[in-house]
Write a protein that holds these residues in place. Structure first.
Motif, PDB file in Angstrom:
ATOM      1  N   VAL A 327       0.842  -1.209   0.000  1.00 21.06           N
ATOM      2  CA  VAL A 327       0.000   0.000   0.000  1.00 21.06           C
ATOM      3  C   VAL A 327       0.872   1.251   0.000  1.00 21.06           C
ATOM      4  O   VAL A 327       0.584   2.236  -0.706  1.00 21.06           O
ATOM      5  N   THR A 328       1.978   1.219   0.764  1.00 23.65           N
ATOM      6  CA  THR A 328       2.883   2.368   0.814  1.00 23.65           C
ATOM      7  C   THR A 328       3.507   2.627  -0.558  1.00 23.65           C
ATOM      8  O   THR A 328       3.552   3.771  -1.034  1.00 23.65           O
ATOM      9  N   LEU A 331       0.753   3.987  -2.927  1.00 24.95           N
ATOM     10  CA  LEU A 331       0.338   5.370  -2.673  1.00 24.95           C
ATOM     11  C   LEU A 331       1.463   6.359  -3.003  1.00 24.95           C
ATOM     12  O   LEU A 331       1.183   7.479  -3.444  1.00 24.95           O
ATOM     13  N   PHE A 334       1.087   6.778  -6.519  1.00 27.32           N
ATOM     14  CA  PHE A 334      -0.086   7.617  -6.779  1.00 27.32           C
ATOM     15  C   PHE A 334       0.260   9.102  -6.613  1.00 27.32           C
ATOM     16  O   PHE A 334      -0.148   9.943  -7.428  1.00 27.32           O
ATOM     17  N   VAL A 335       1.035   9.425  -5.569  1.00 21.50           N
ATOM     18  CA  VAL A 335       1.447  10.819  -5.357  1.00 21.50           C
ATOM     19  C   VAL A 335       2.365  11.265  -6.492  1.00 21.50           C
ATOM     20  O   VAL A 335       2.245  12.383  -7.012  1.00 21.50           O
ATOM     21  N   LYS A 431      -1.423  16.760  -0.506  1.00 23.28           N
ATOM     22  CA  LYS A 431      -1.199  15.395  -0.986  1.00 23.28           C
ATOM     23  C   LYS A 431       0.276  15.011  -0.909  1.00 23.28           C
ATOM     24  O   LYS A 431       0.637  13.897  -0.513  1.00 23.28           O
ATOM     25  N   TYR A 435       2.574  12.004   3.341  1.00 27.91           N
ATOM     26  CA  TYR A 435       3.460  10.916   3.771  1.00 27.91           C
ATOM     27  C   TYR A 435       4.645  11.415   4.605  1.00 27.91           C
ATOM     28  O   TYR A 435       4.964  10.806   5.641  1.00 27.91           O
ATOM     29  N   PRO A 465      -4.278   5.458   3.533  1.00 32.16           N
ATOM     30  CA  PRO A 465      -5.178   5.340   2.365  1.00 32.16           C
ATOM     31  C   PRO A 465      -6.529   6.027   2.585  1.00 32.16           C
ATOM     32  O   PRO A 465      -7.068   6.672   1.665  1.00 32.16           O
ATOM     33  N   PHE A 468      -6.107   9.724   2.102  1.00 36.09           N
ATOM     34  CA  PHE A 468      -6.073  10.119   0.694  1.00 36.09           C
ATOM     35  C   PHE A 468      -7.481  10.206   0.108  1.00 36.09           C
ATOM     36  O   PHE A 468      -7.761  11.068  -0.727  1.00 36.09           O
TER      37      PHE A 468
END
Length: 506
Positions: A327-328, A331, A334-335, A431, A435, A465, A468
C-alpha cells in the motif's frame, strides 16, 4: 492569338518542371534507400530504447536485495547493525543506484540523437546492457567487502567499458549519418557534434578511471570520486560560472542543443523510468513472501498435524507487513503520478530529486524485511519500525522537493491550476506533504510510546489510504476554518459558479 499560342508552351514548361522535380525526389529517395540498404536494414530506435529502459530500471532496483537480505541475529542489536549498514551497504546502494540512473539518462540522450538502428548498433547496445546487468554483482562485492578495492575496481571497470561502448556507438552512427536525427544529418558541423557528444559521454569513464587508481592509494577518496559522477553536470556548470567570473567573459554556449549532457530529460521519460522502479519494488515484496512464507510439507505434517491453515497463521505479521508495504509503494506511486500529471516540463534539479526519491522507494523492501523480522515489543522491532519511517519520510520529502523546485519556475514547469493561488495548489501541497508528515509523526510517537510501536506503525499504514480518500474534503474544511478565523467576511459558502469563475481566472 498570342495568348492561345503561349498557353500550351507555358503548360509544357510546367509539366517539364514537375517531371524534373519528381525524378529528383525519386532519385533522392532511391539514394537514401540504397544507402541504408548498403549498411543493412534499419529500424526505429524506440523499441530498443524501451527494452533498455526496462532493463536498467530493473537493475537499479534489484541492487537493494543484498541490503534487504542482510540477516541480523536475535542476540544482535539492530542499532549497531544499522550503523554498519548506513556506512557501508546503504551508502553504497544509494551511490550505485544514482550512478545507474546517470547511465540511463546518458543512454536516453544518446538515442535521442540516433533515431534509427541497424544490426551492429543493436548488438553494441546488447553488450552495453550485459555490463549493466553485471553491476549488482559488483555492488554486492563493494557492500560486503568495503575495505577491499577489488569490488570498486570491478564496478569502475564495468562503467568504463560501458562508456567506451557508447563512444563506439557514437563513432559508428556518425559514420552513417542516415541513422542520425534529421537536424544533425543536414548540419554542416557533423564533426563538431560528434566531438561534443564524445566529450560528454567520456566524462564518467574518466572519473571512474581516476577512482580505480585512487582505490590503491586511498580507498575513501575513490568513493568520493564516484559520488561526484552523480553531480557532474552541476560541477561542470559551477566551474564554467567560476571561469566566466574570473575572466570577466560571458559563458560560451555549447553547440546547438541537440545533445546536451546536462539538459533535463523529458517528463515522459522520467515517468516511464519511475513507473518501472515502482512496479519492480512492488514485485520484489511478493517475491519475498513466495520465498520465505511457504511452509515445508514435512513441517506442516509433523508440527501442525497436517493443518495448512494453522501453519499459515504463524505468518500473520509477515502478511500484514507485506500488505502495508505494498500500500505504501502504491500510494507513493499515486502521489508521484499526481505530481507529474500537473508538471509540464522538468528541470535538471527536479530529475535529481526524482532519482533520490526512487532510491529511497527502492529501499522499501528493506523496510518490509525489518518490520516483521524481530519479536514483538523488542528493542530491535522498535528500531526496525523507525528505520522504515525514515525510508518512507525521505521517499516522500524528495517528492515534495520536486514540487517546491517546480514552483520556483512555475510558469514553465507547472499547470496553472497548481501554481501559487491556483485552484488545486493547497490540495496538491497537502497530498505531497501527507506521507512525510505522517512518517515523521509516527517516528516520534514510537519514540514516546515504544511499547505500542508496532500498533502505531500498522495504524499509520491503514489510515493513510483513508486520508487520501477524504483529503480534498479535509483541505476544504481546513481552508473554510482558516477563512472563518482570519477572514470572517469571506466565510460565506461559495457557489459552484464562483468556483468555476475563479478557476478560469487562475
Amino acid at each position: 492569338m498570342e495568348e492561345i499560342i503561349e498557353h500550351p508552351v507555358a503548360e509544357g514548361m510546367e509539366e517539364r518542371k514537375r517531371s524534373e522535380t519528381s525524378s529528383f525526389l525519386e532519385s533522392l529517395s532511391e539514394h537514401r534507400s540504397t544507402q541504408s540498404n548498403t549498411h543493412g536494414s534499419t529500424q526505429s530506435s524506440q523499441r530498443l530504447l524501451a527494452y533498455s529502459d526496462a532493463l536498467i530500471s530493473i537493475i537499479a532496483t534489484v541492487m537493494i536485495l543484498p541490503v534487504a537480505h542482510t540477516k541480523i541475529g536475535e542476540d544482535e542489536e539492530l542499532k549497531e547493525s544499522v550503523q554498519v549498514l548506513l556506512t557501508t551497504k546503504i551508502g553504497v546502494y544509494l551511490m550505485t543506484f544514482l550512478i545507474v540512473t546517470v547511465a540511463w539518462a546518458a543512454h536516453v540522450r544518446l538515442f535521442q540523437v540516433i533515431v534509427r538502428i541497424d544490426d551492429c548498433l543493436a548488438l553494441l547496445n546488447l553488450a552495453c546492457m550485459m555490463l549493466i546487468t553485471f553491476l549488482p554483482y559488483t555492488f554486492s562485492l563493494m557492500a560486503t567487502f568495503p575495505e577491499n578495492h577489488l569490488g570498486i575496481l570491478l564496478f569502475c571497470g564495468c562503467v568504463m567499458v560501458i562508456g567506451l561502448i557508447q563512444a563506439l556507438v557514437v563513432v559508428y552512427a556518425f559514420s552513417r549519418p542516415f541513422l542520425l536525427k534529421e537536424q544533425i544529418q543536414t548540419s554542416e558541423d557533423l564533426k563538431v557534434y560528434k566531438h561534443h557528444i564524445l566529450q560528454v559521454i567520456l566524462k564518467v569513464p574518466v572519473m571512474c578511471f581516476l577512482a580505480s587508481i585512487f582505490s590503491f592509494i586511498f580507498l575513501q577518496l575513490s568513493y568520493v570520486l564516484l559520488a561526484m559522477v552523480i553531480f557532474l553536470p552541476y560541477i561542470s556548470q559551477f566551474l564554467k560560472w567560476c571561469r566566466s567570473k574570473a575572466t570577466g567573459e560571458e559563458e560560451t554556449p555549447d553547440p546547438e542543443p541537440l545533445y546536451q549532457g546536462s539538459e533535463p530529460l523529458s517528463k515522459e521519460r522520467l515517468e516511464a523510468f519511475s513507473d518501472g522502479v515502482y512496479a519492480i519494488v512492488a514485485t520484489l515484496l511478493i517475491l519475498d513472501i513466495c520465498e520465505d512464507n511457504v511452509p515445508d510439507r514435512e513441517t506442516v505434517k509433523t508440527v501442525y498435524n497436517g493443518s495448512l491453515v494453522s501453519a499459515l497463521s504463524d505468518y500473520g505479521p509477515e502478511y500484514l507487513a507485506y500488505f502495508g508495504s505494498f500500500v505504501t509503494v502504491g500510494l507513493l506511486w499515486f502521489v508521484h503520478h499526481s505530481l507529474f500529471l500537473h508538471v509540464t516540463k522538468t528541470t535538471r534539479f527536479m530529475g535529481l530529486l526524482n532519482a533520490f526519491s526512487l532510491a529511497f522507494v527502492g529501499g522499501l523492501p528493506l523496510a518490509y524485511q525489518l518490520t516483521h523480522e524481530f519479536p514483538r515489543n523488542s528493542n530491535n522491532e522498535l528500531e526496525a519500525i523507525q528505520v522504515s519511517c525514515v525510508i518512507i519520510f525521505f521517499a516522500g520529502i524528495n517528492q515534495l522537493g520536486i514540487w517546491v523546485v517546480a514552483l520556483y519556475s512555475e510558469q514553465e514547469t507547472l499547470h496553472r491550476y497548481v501554481r501559487y493561488a491556483g485552484r488545486d495548489h493547497i490540495f496538491m501541497l497537502a497530498k505531497l506533504a501527507l506521507y512525510p508528515c505522517v512518517a515523521l509523526g509516527t517516528f516520534f510517537l514510537t519514540c514516546i510510546l515504544s511499547q505500542f510501536s508496532a500498533s502505531i506503525f500498522h495504524l499509520m499504514e491503514i489510515t493513510v489510504p483513508l486520508a487520501f480518500l477524504v483529503l480534498r474534503l479535509l483541505v476544504r474544511v481546513a481552508l473554510a476554518g482558516l477563512r472563518l478565523v482570519f477572514c470572517p467576511e469571506r466565510a460565506i459558502p461559495r457557489t459552484i459558479l464562483e468556483e468555476e469563475q475563479d478557476a478560469l481566472v487562475t
